[in-house]
Scaffold this motif. Sequence first.
Motif, PDB file in Angstrom:
ATOM      1  N   ARG A 162      69.397  61.926  16.555  1.00  9.83           N
ATOM      2  CA  ARG A 162      68.320  61.035  16.979  1.00  9.83           C
ATOM      3  C   ARG A 162      68.045  61.195  18.475  1.00  9.83           C
ATOM      4  NH1 ARG A 162      63.633  58.540  16.823  1.00  9.83           N
ATOM      5  NH2 ARG A 162      63.641  56.467  17.774  1.00  9.83           N
ATOM      6  N   LEU A 163      69.094  61.297  19.268  1.00  6.64           N
ATOM      7  CA  LEU A 163      68.938  61.451  20.710  1.00  6.64           C
ATOM      8  C   LEU A 163      68.232  62.753  21.048  1.00  6.64           C
ATOM      9  CD1 LEU A 163      69.512  60.428  23.563  1.00  6.64           C
ATOM     10  CD2 LEU A 163      71.790  61.475  23.407  1.00  6.64           C
ATOM     11  N   GLN A 164      68.614  63.831  20.350  1.00  4.93           N
ATOM     12  CA  GLN A 164      67.966  65.110  20.602  1.00  4.93           C
ATOM     13  C   GLN A 164      66.489  65.057  20.243  1.00  4.93           C
ATOM     14  OE1 GLN A 164      69.711  67.947  22.013  1.00  4.93           O
ATOM     15  NE2 GLN A 164      67.532  68.239  22.411  1.00  4.93           N
ATOM     16  N   SER A 165      66.170  64.371  19.153  1.00  2.00           N
ATOM     17  CA  SER A 165      64.770  64.222  18.768  1.00  2.00           C
ATOM     18  C   SER A 165      63.977  63.495  19.843  1.00  2.00           C
ATOM     19  CB  SER A 165      64.687  63.464  17.442  1.00  2.00           C
ATOM     20  OG  SER A 165      63.343  63.224  17.085  1.00  2.00           O
ATOM     21  N   CYS A 166      64.562  62.451  20.429  1.00  2.00           N
ATOM     22  CA  CYS A 166      63.885  61.707  21.504  1.00  2.00           C
ATOM     23  C   CYS A 166      63.715  62.576  22.744  1.00  2.00           C
ATOM     24  CB  CYS A 166      64.675  60.452  21.846  1.00  2.00           C
ATOM     25  SG  CYS A 166      64.713  59.228  20.519  1.00  2.00           S
ATOM     26  N   LEU A 167      64.719  63.364  23.077  1.00  2.00           N
ATOM     27  CA  LEU A 167      64.638  64.216  24.265  1.00  2.00           C
ATOM     28  C   LEU A 167      63.582  65.307  24.110  1.00  2.00           C
ATOM     29  CD1 LEU A 167      68.443  64.608  25.060  1.00  2.00           C
ATOM     30  CD2 LEU A 167      66.747  63.501  26.527  1.00  2.00           C
TER      31      LEU A 167
ATOM     32  N   GLN B 116      60.705  64.979  22.612  1.00  2.00           N
ATOM     33  CA  GLN B 116      59.351  64.437  22.625  1.00  2.00           C
ATOM     34  C   GLN B 116      58.794  64.401  24.050  1.00  2.00           C
ATOM     35  OE1 GLN B 116      59.813  60.583  20.827  1.00  2.00           O
ATOM     36  NE2 GLN B 116      60.299  61.418  18.790  1.00  2.00           N
ATOM     37  N   ARG B 117      57.473  64.222  24.117  1.00  2.00           N
ATOM     38  CA  ARG B 117      56.800  64.081  25.416  1.00  2.00           C
ATOM     39  C   ARG B 117      55.976  62.806  25.393  1.00  2.00           C
ATOM     40  NH1 ARG B 117      56.563  68.509  28.838  1.00  2.00           N
ATOM     41  NH2 ARG B 117      57.437  70.445  27.992  1.00  2.00           N
ATOM     42  N   ASN B 118      56.031  62.062  26.507  1.00  2.00           N
ATOM     43  CA  ASN B 118      55.250  60.829  26.638  1.00  2.00           C
ATOM     44  C   ASN B 118      55.006  60.591  28.127  1.00  2.00           C
ATOM     45  OD1 ASN B 118      54.335  58.118  26.766  1.00  2.00           O
ATOM     46  ND2 ASN B 118      55.370  57.658  24.819  1.00  2.00           N
ATOM     47  N   ALA B 119      53.749  60.728  28.516  1.00  2.00           N
ATOM     48  CA  ALA B 119      53.418  60.644  29.939  1.00  2.00           C
ATOM     49  C   ALA B 119      53.660  59.245  30.502  1.00  2.00           C
ATOM     50  CB  ALA B 119      51.963  61.060  30.165  1.00  2.00           C
ATOM     51  N   SER B 120      53.375  58.200  29.711  1.00  2.00           N
ATOM     52  CA  SER B 120      53.517  56.828  30.214  1.00  2.00           C
ATOM     53  C   SER B 120      54.964  56.359  30.205  1.00  2.00           C
ATOM     54  CB  SER B 120      52.657  55.878  29.371  1.00  2.00           C
ATOM     55  OG  SER B 120      53.077  55.902  28.014  1.00  2.00           O
ATOM     56  N   GLN B 121      55.760  56.872  29.273  1.00  2.00           N
ATOM     57  CA  GLN B 121      57.184  56.509  29.197  1.00  2.00           C
ATOM     58  C   GLN B 121      57.986  57.801  29.091  1.00  2.00           C
ATOM     59  OE1 GLN B 121      56.782  53.875  25.776  1.00  2.00           O
ATOM     60  NE2 GLN B 121      57.267  52.118  27.087  1.00  2.00           N
ATOM     61  N   PRO B 122      58.187  58.450  30.230  1.00  3.00           N
ATOM     62  CA  PRO B 122      58.661  59.841  30.209  1.00  3.00           C
ATOM     63  C   PRO B 122      60.164  60.025  30.052  1.00  3.00           C
ATOM     64  CG  PRO B 122      58.285  59.141  32.455  1.00  3.00           C
ATOM     65  CD  PRO B 122      57.901  57.984  31.604  1.00  3.00           C
ATOM     66  N   MET B 123      60.942  58.941  29.991  1.00  2.85           N
ATOM     67  CA  MET B 123      62.393  59.093  30.037  1.00  2.85           C
ATOM     68  C   MET B 123      63.060  58.553  28.780  1.00  2.85           C
ATOM     69  SD  MET B 123      63.161  57.998  33.976  1.00  2.85           S
ATOM     70  CE  MET B 123      64.745  58.807  34.022  1.00  2.85           C
ATOM     71  N   VAL B 124      64.230  59.107  28.498  1.00 10.94           N
ATOM     72  CA  VAL B 124      65.130  58.596  27.464  1.00 10.94           C
ATOM     73  C   VAL B 124      66.366  58.052  28.166  1.00 10.94           C
ATOM     74  CG1 VAL B 124      66.562  59.158  25.472  1.00 10.94           C
ATOM     75  CG2 VAL B 124      64.336  60.239  25.739  1.00 10.94           C
ATOM     76  N   ALA B 125      66.782  56.859  27.767  1.00 14.74           N
ATOM     77  CA  ALA B 125      67.981  56.250  28.343  1.00 14.74           C
ATOM     78  C   ALA B 125      69.048  56.126  27.262  1.00 14.74           C
ATOM     79  CB  ALA B 125      67.673  54.880  28.925  1.00 14.74           C
ATOM     80  N   LEU B 126      70.263  56.494  27.601  1.00 13.86           N
ATOM     81  CA  LEU B 126      71.403  56.363  26.699  1.00 13.86           C
ATOM     82  C   LEU B 126      72.404  55.402  27.316  1.00 13.86           C
ATOM     83  CD1 LEU B 126      72.997  57.215  24.162  1.00 13.86           C
ATOM     84  CD2 LEU B 126      73.973  59.076  25.515  1.00 13.86           C
ATOM     85  N   LEU B 127      72.680  54.323  26.608  1.00 14.47           N
ATOM     86  CA  LEU B 127      73.657  53.337  27.059  1.00 14.47           C
ATOM     87  C   LEU B 127      74.926  53.509  26.217  1.00 14.47           C
ATOM     88  CD1 LEU B 127      70.959  52.216  28.128  1.00 14.47           C
ATOM     89  CD2 LEU B 127      71.774  49.918  27.562  1.00 14.47           C
ATOM     90  N   LEU B 128      76.035  53.723  26.878  1.00 15.75           N
ATOM     91  CA  LEU B 128      77.318  53.868  26.186  1.00 15.75           C
ATOM     92  C   LEU B 128      78.150  52.629  26.479  1.00 15.75           C
ATOM     93  CD1 LEU B 128      78.860  55.857  24.400  1.00 15.75           C
ATOM     94  CD2 LEU B 128      79.922  56.784  26.449  1.00 15.75           C
ATOM     95  N   LEU B 129      78.402  51.833  25.451  1.00 16.09           N
ATOM     96  CA  LEU B 129      79.095  50.556  25.585  1.00 16.09           C
ATOM     97  C   LEU B 129      80.542  50.695  25.142  1.00 16.09           C
ATOM     98  CD1 LEU B 129      75.971  49.989  25.030  1.00 16.09           C
ATOM     99  CD2 LEU B 129      76.695  47.716  24.325  1.00 16.09           C
ATOM    100  N   ASP B 130      81.447  50.137  25.918  1.00 14.70           N
ATOM    101  CA  ASP B 130      82.877  50.182  25.611  1.00 14.70           C
ATOM    102  C   ASP B 130      83.434  48.768  25.700  1.00 14.70           C
ATOM    103  OD1 ASP B 130      85.429  52.270  25.623  1.00 14.70           O
ATOM    104  OD2 ASP B 130      85.879  50.349  26.576  1.00 14.70           O
ATOM    105  N   LEU B 131      84.123  48.322  24.636  1.00 14.69           N
ATOM    106  CA  LEU B 131      84.723  46.982  24.641  1.00 14.69           C
ATOM    107  C   LEU B 131      86.000  47.022  25.467  1.00 14.69           C
ATOM    108  CD1 LEU B 131      82.742  46.751  22.225  1.00 14.69           C
ATOM    109  CD2 LEU B 131      84.439  45.278  21.124  1.00 14.69           C
TER     110      LEU B 131
END
Length: 844
Positions: free
Chosen positions: A427-432, A434-449
């Motif tokens: 899924r992350l690779q699919s998002c990376l 893509q192209r979108n001029a208005s929202q050009p970035m992908v953010a990945l949040l890694l959560l650790d308890l």
Amino acid sequence: MHFGSFYGRSRLRSVQLWLWRWLQRYGYVLIALGVALAVIGIRQLGGLEELELKLFDSRVRHAVTNVDLPDVVVVGINEMDIKRYNHWPLSDQTIAELLEQLQTYEPVAIGLDIYRDIDHPPGREQLDRQLAVENVYGVYDVGLDPTRSTPPPQGMDLERTGFADFVADSDGVIRRNFMFASIKPDEFYALGLKLSLHVLKNRYGPDILKKNLAGLTIAGRFFPTLAQNTGGYQNEDMAGYQVMFQYQTTDRSIRQVSLTDVFNNEVDPNWFKNKVVLIGTVAPSIKDTVFTSLNTQAGSVATTPGVILHAHAVRQILSVVEGDYSLIWGWTQWQEMLWIGFWCLMGSVLVWHIQRFVLLTLTSAIALASLVITGWGMFLYQGWIPIVPPALGFATVVSSTIAYQVFYRTFYDPLTSLPNRVSSLKRLQSCLNQRNASQPMVALLLLDLDLFKSVNETLGVQVADRLLQIVAERIVYLMPHASAARVSGNQFALILPSVAHRQEAISTTAALQKQLMHSIHIGGQLVSTTISIGIALHHKGLGYRAHALLQDAHRALGKAKKSGRDRYEVFNETMRTHSVSQFQLEMELRHAGDDEQFQLYYQPIIEVASGKIAGFEALIRWLHPERGTVPPNDFISIAEDTGMILTMGDWILDEACYQIRQWQQQFPMPQPLFIGVNLSSRQFVQQDLATTIATITQRHQIDPRGLKLELTESVAMEDVEAAIQQLKRLKEKGLHISLDDFGTGYSSLSYLHRLPIDSLKIDKSFVDRMENISEHADIVGTIVSLGHRLNLDIIAEGVETMAQACLLKQLRCQYVQGYFFAKPLPRDQAAQLLRQNKRWKIED
């Protein structure tokens, strides 16, 4: 954002998560139901009928015996008989003479399974007289096929005739006894039924046959007619009144005599007395033969003559009425469907709850064997229940459930039902990409308890698992636009597919961190913990790889945890550089020992009263051929994390013991020199630590008291009871124990009197500020007094000025070490100090 839209999406995602979790727990029920319906559908269409009938045949062949039929004897016209008379059909005279001869043997009835619808002179009048005898019965064709319709014998009473038709299955095999048919106003009786009724009327009276829609009642015994879906049948014609043939013996076991035998008086009259005699052809050239369940096995060339089949039919009816046997019965359609469904459910339950492949294979084999044994066992009691459909359903369900589990475990996490690492990376690779001029970035949040291990150990695995499930549910609810996944034990990944700028990701993270862990109750107990988050961002459409972005998030998460937990960090290139550098350092560290790049340095420990060297603390140094001297702070933590500290620790102990031996021999003193060696946390928890160290001291022939083992206060307090037991084992070997960094902990005072130690080491942080902060001096004084009361030696480390040394002497501290006296020195320089008999004067 429109709140209705937000909560709508949140509820939808929560429902999806619930559905996935339900499928993960109970999906096997749906698989079993789907396969059962498919198998039942195939069966209803007749797709399994042939297999079921073949299996029926095999059970019939195993159930028959070789015992003679007590009620029936067959006069078979064979090839020798036909050659003898050189004529077929046989003449009326020959048949008449045969009937006349047989009547002398006093049979109860005679069935003539030979069509005599036309004259075959000579002897017609003679034959008519024999056919008129009341115990003689003839055959005719029912006429279902008009092209071959054959009427009854001329002149014979219709009440003493029966049809010779047998109904074959679609594969040409006769498995059913077609007994009776009614086409108003006419009724049609099979020859076997007519003969049986003749016998039974003599025993039970004239009115012994009753008919209804469900079947026939003969002499009080009910013969239920077959339904279209009886047993393995689905689409066969069940017109009239039919029952399954119940073969009690093989064809060869039925008593047969030839026409020639009868005419030559080569038979025993007792064979025929009070029995049913059937006359018919058994010659293969006449081709009056059929296939039955007794001769359908592979390679069989034998077939059953029609007269033999009539003999089986007569015996079946008589034996059922007399109670010797029961008819073959089957379940209703619903019972068979439930039976198939049960075995489908059984297969899915086994796969779902047995994870070991070998055990699953063995259990499945036992289950299938039980199914087959049950089917065959029921047949011993004349029950015909399905075997092929449930076996097919069971096997299909097992393979389908395994395939489902493989698919699910490949792409989803079994505990939380979230996508797993594999799915999230796709899924992350699919998002990376893509192209979108208005929202050009992908953010990945890694959560650790944070402190999840503590929750697991203190509250139990069930609470820890439930905590992960609650966190997953909250992530899905709070972040409906994001893609959540569980990527490892207590780590979750959250993909924000369209981010306008860096601050948007940070704001989202801050809001999530504030709400995610708020008020979690499990089993009525508040579970309080925090989360650390690593953030990694990248522009879309630049070919950046998902694995690389996940590594970036891991680096950011690592920094967040090292910075104190319960916080977030955003990845920057410096982290990657540091990570790569640490990795390279680890690789080089693995070869450092083999290349003899390690060296021990020795820092003198000074006796305050005399100012002389009492011993040394051994400190490892890494002399890298390219980097130069690598500080311990740069590689000790790596050695701890990778486990290399164990090998390194053994080398330090061995090297230190060797040096003690050398210096004690070269520089004898009233109080022999000692060397202190630090024990890592990984070394300390080894069960064989005391034995290992004792072996080293014995190998170098030193007094164990010359080796001072230094253990940090934090390590000792991690598991106090286990630490006490380990220290006792070390003390039993005569080793000297020192508690390092004393004063930095918060709970060691309550256990100090229980710890079997010999000395305390005051931490450098207290010594540093003794001159300027009176409270620190008071703390040091308190530690010294406490140590004296417990008969412990006191060593102060980090002494850098004469004022500090003097103050420590005033406080009655026995030993000091620090840069004021000497920094850690190589072996030769340390030995030089011993040769000089160096003495430092410390003023009172």
